[in-house]
Design an enzyme around this catalytic site. Sequence first.
Site, PDB file in Angstrom:
ATOM      1  N   ASP A 270       3.695   9.323  -1.188  1.00 15.81           N
ATOM      2  CA  ASP A 270       2.558   8.526  -0.737  1.00 15.81           C
ATOM      3  C   ASP A 270       2.281   7.435  -1.758  1.00 15.81           C
ATOM      4  O   ASP A 270       2.400   7.665  -2.972  1.00 15.81           O
ATOM      5  CB  ASP A 270       1.309   9.405  -0.577  1.00 15.81           C
ATOM      6  CG  ASP A 270       0.500   9.049   0.653  1.00 15.81           C
ATOM      7  OD1 ASP A 270       0.613   7.898   1.119  1.00 15.81           O
ATOM      8  OD2 ASP A 270      -0.237   9.918   1.146  1.00 15.81           O
TER       9      ASP A 270
ATOM     10  N   HIS B 225       0.809  -1.219   0.000  1.00 13.58           N
ATOM     11  CA  HIS B 225       0.000   0.000   0.000  1.00 13.58           C
ATOM     12  C   HIS B 225       0.841   1.266   0.000  1.00 13.58           C
ATOM     13  O   HIS B 225       0.321   2.345  -0.299  1.00 13.58           O
ATOM     14  CB  HIS B 225      -0.938  -0.004   1.209  1.00 13.58           C
ATOM     15  CG  HIS B 225      -2.002  -1.052   1.117  1.00 13.58           C
ATOM     16  ND1 HIS B 225      -3.257  -0.798   0.630  1.00 13.58           N
ATOM     17  CD2 HIS B 225      -1.982  -2.372   1.434  1.00 13.58           C
ATOM     18  CE1 HIS B 225      -3.974  -1.920   0.653  1.00 13.58           C
ATOM     19  NE2 HIS B 225      -3.228  -2.890   1.139  1.00 13.58           N
TER      20      HIS B 225
END
Length: 483
Positions: free
Chosen positions: A371, A156
Amino acid sequence: MSRLIIVSNRVAPISEGGPAAGGLAVGVYDALKETGGMWFGWSGDVLASGQPQIKLEERGPVTFATIGLVRRDYDQYYRGFSNATLWPAFHYRADLLQYDRHDFEGYCRVNAWLAQQLVPLLRADDVIWVHDYHLIPFAQALRAAGVTNRIGFFLHIPFPASQVLLAVPPHRALVEALCSFDLLGFQTTPDLRAFCDYVVHEAGGSIDARPAAAAEPVLIHAFGRTLRAAAYPIGVYPDEIAELAKAGERGKPVRTMKATLHTRKLIMSVDRLDYSKGLVERFRAFERLLDQAPAQRNNVSFLQIAPPTRADMHAYQEIRLQLEGESGRINGRFAELDWTPILYIHRQYERPVLAALFRTAHVGYVTPLRDGMNLVAKEYVSAQDPEDPGVLVLSRFAGAAQELTGALIVNPVDIDDMADALAAALSMPLAERQARYRDMIAQLRENNVSVWRDNFMRDLQRVEPSPSVDEASQREERTGVAN
């Protein structure tokens, strides 16, 4: 139909009819309900002593299997290697990386122990889907225990470039462990490319030529194994978020915020309190906006919601103190009797409240330094009123920037660039805002979280089950004779 076994560091607290969980949790839970299966992971409990025991809870076709950690395992596996070593390295913050050999040993030990707890619960045809950086050695541990099931892994967070990953001393062991999975999923094509680059240039492996169909996984040969890997950008359920936003508008928090704003415009950010999120730079860019555009003073407010995370770690304590200092300094410089420029809130809100606040905000301000995806960006767009949408200001280093091209894309270390983007967002004409929104919402609907989940599961189901240790040995012997 095969059962689906989800393995994650934490098991999401989902209850039918309760507060809506995050998009990932909802998407995974939907898959579990469809196929029947189990969600296995740490309960979040840290035990002072004793032997943790698995707790099994049945909810319809889904079994939730959770187990606690003893204090030493929590310190080494979670606080230590996962979050003091891997998290900063994978977010390109090698300057914050802390490495202790004993923490890595604890990380591997806990993965092996968790795998041992899962093995008795498995059936021969189960399909196992492991999530995130805490569990990189998990498939390797299952293989050592004789498990031959299909095992997939989804990361992730970003996968770093080779030269950054090399800063982690056991980098080779980590990549070798990843190669025990049958299918690896990354958020973006650059993440996939970084992994393949390491395999070829650092591990001496090889990558088959890119398949004719761009969506097909690449075939990777490394450490004596063949596996597949692809980019699967995670999404949200945009229409559900829009409904949450409309429903939440009637709630007291949103009515209070609107009354506080009067006619002012609202810039809004929501992030966990983490150094990877670019929070300090974001505050300074808002200050630069007020500096360079005096007309914006008392005409715009900036709401930053930053719930605490990993509060027992020094780096997170530092970023909290730094943010409190920056917000106090900027407010002290610009505030008036009837206006506080920065509303900095250090607490968690339920998703319906956040969605309604997103709908109220004229600008979504999402500028992480790095991110994996950043679902806040997608949730902000999803929550907008199509007739009068806000503008998304988005870091080029968030995975979401690969898809949300209707955003104003910025470099999160360039204070002037972000200040200019805020000014442009606040003054953007309605027609342009609507066009940008239409482009982004179409993308979000086309690639929602179900598409992410289904694409990954489709590719994992296509993988041939791994041979047992005995079968693999026999195959190697036959290959050796043939050669």
